[in-house]
Motif scaffolding. Structure first.
Motif, PDB file in Angstrom:
ATOM      1  N   SER A   1       7.551 -25.720  14.397  1.00 32.35           N
ATOM      2  CA  SER A   1       7.433 -25.260  15.778  1.00 32.35           C
ATOM      3  C   SER A   1       6.350 -26.063  16.473  1.00 32.35           C
ATOM      4  O   SER A   1       5.171 -25.961  16.153  1.00 32.35           O
ATOM      5  CB  SER A   1       7.076 -23.768  15.810  1.00 32.35           C
ATOM      6  N   VAL A   2       6.776 -26.903  17.426  1.00 34.61           N
ATOM      7  CA  VAL A   2       5.825 -27.761  18.137  1.00 34.61           C
ATOM      8  C   VAL A   2       5.234 -26.984  19.306  1.00 34.61           C
ATOM      9  O   VAL A   2       5.952 -26.542  20.200  1.00 34.61           O
ATOM     10  CB  VAL A   2       6.522 -29.041  18.653  1.00 34.61           C
ATOM     11  N   LYS A   3       3.925 -26.811  19.282  1.00 36.86           N
ATOM     12  CA  LYS A   3       3.270 -26.023  20.327  1.00 36.86           C
ATOM     13  C   LYS A   3       2.913 -26.847  21.555  1.00 36.86           C
ATOM     14  O   LYS A   3       2.934 -26.370  22.680  1.00 36.86           O
ATOM     15  CB  LYS A   3       2.011 -25.369  19.757  1.00 36.86           C
ATOM     16  N   THR A   4       2.555 -28.096  21.347  1.00 32.28           N
ATOM     17  CA  THR A   4       2.151 -28.954  22.457  1.00 32.28           C
ATOM     18  C   THR A   4       2.927 -30.257  22.392  1.00 32.28           C
ATOM     19  O   THR A   4       2.965 -30.904  21.348  1.00 32.28           O
ATOM     20  CB  THR A   4       0.643 -29.274  22.399  1.00 32.28           C
ATOM     21  N   LYS A   5       3.566 -30.626  23.493  1.00 29.40           N
ATOM     22  CA  LYS A   5       4.311 -31.875  23.488  1.00 29.40           C
ATOM     23  C   LYS A   5       4.317 -32.492  24.869  1.00 29.40           C
ATOM     24  O   LYS A   5       4.080 -31.830  25.876  1.00 29.40           O
ATOM     25  CB  LYS A   5       5.745 -31.659  22.999  1.00 29.40           C
TER      26      LYS A   5
END
Length: 310
Positions: free
Chosen positions: A214-218
């Motif tokens: 789960s990518v929180k910041t992109k």
């Protein structure tokens, strides 16, 4: 039988486009002229080449067989023309190629010797995103396209060139050992993506999805070069093609982060529409590419072997 080359060309175009109207536009002929050529060609066969159902033209099974033969004959005649011109050193005109932005790191190496052999050629290369490349190909605005993922809705021929290896990359300033696990790194460090529609982005998203990350910041950037500069500035990590970071790896500005499931490996393909009648220049380039591609890869991209075990 006394069919002419012109009749072969007209019927092939009708078979490719399945329309007399579209064929007449593509051939710069009137519809009655195309219809007459079709009728004269048909008169030489006892089996129907076409049929009309509900006002729509269809090519019969026999017609498709004849169309394939027509294409082979026309291609062989073009081959004679280009070999003659090539032998005389007289190839001239435009060669139009559209490539995705990442391909700019490798496509020029597959063109240099060919262009040097034929100085009369005007080379036009459009470097853009995948969607625009496919649109140009579909609109028949170009001779060839360079992609790593084949278009699903277009019938194309292709020449496979070299592997496209995608690795997880960060700035050398990032302390990878500071993270408990690689998954921890992926979830805490910002991920830098290409724009929507990019083959690299899709590969990256598929990889993260399979790992359940789960990518929180992109952030999303519109070119591979922009992504590289952002990674160099330590704004985050990204999955990037190896061929685009040769110098940065050599200078220790970037580092590859080994990770199970990586690298993602696709193949660079030079593609063209199956229905396209290639010009003498395009045919000459295909002949050159099939003869020289292995030599070019060995000479220009031997350095990638050093990263195959990462």
């Amino acid at each position: 039988m006394h069919y002419t080359l012109h009749q072969l060309q007209v019927f092939l175009k009708i078979a490719q486009l399945q329309s007399i109207t579209k064929a007449s536009e593509a051939l710069n002929l009137t519809q009655p002229a195309v219809s007459i050529q079709l009728r004269n060609f048909q008169d030489q066969f006892p089996i129907p080449l076409t049929e009309v159902v509900g006002r729509k033209l269809y090519i019969t099974d026999f017609g498709h067989e004849i169309a394939e033969t027509c294409e082979k004959i026309i291609n062989e005649l073009q081959l004679i023309n280009y070999k003659t011109l090539s032998f005389q050193g007289q190839l001239s005109g435009r060669l139009r190629i559209s490539i995705v932005s990442t391909a700019k790191y490798m496509m020029p190496y597959f063109l240099t010797e060919f262009v040097q052999r034929h100085p009369g050629i005007e080379l036009i290369i459009d470097v853009t995103n995948k969607s625009s490349v496919i649109e140009s190909l579909e609109a028949n605005e170009i001779d060839f396209a360079m992609v790593s993922v084949l278009p699903e809705k277009l019938k194309v021929h292709r020449v496979e060139l070299m592997e496209n290896r995608l690795h997880l990359v960060s700035s050398s300033k990032l302390d990878v050992k500071a993270f408990r696990t690689k998954t921890d790194l992926l979830e805490k460090v910002p991920m830098i993506f290409r724009e929507s529609g990019s083959a690299t982005r899709k590969a990256m998203e598929d990889f993260l999805s399979k790992r359940g990350v789960s990518v929180k910041t992109k952030m999303a950037l519109t070119s591979n070069e922009a992504v590289k500069q952002a990674v160099l500035a330590n704004l985050g990590v990204s999955v990037m093609p190896l061929i685009g970071i040769k110098n940065e790896l050599k200078n220790n500005d970037l580092q590859i982060i080994p990770l199970r499931g990586l690298p993602i490996i696709t193949t660079w393909n030079l593609i063209w529409l199956s229905a396209k009648n290639l010009s003498p220049i395009a045919l000459a380039y295909l002949d050159f590419l099939n003869t020289k591609k292995d030599e070019i890869m060995k000479k220009q991209f031997h350095w990638v072997e050093a990263y195959k075990d990462i």
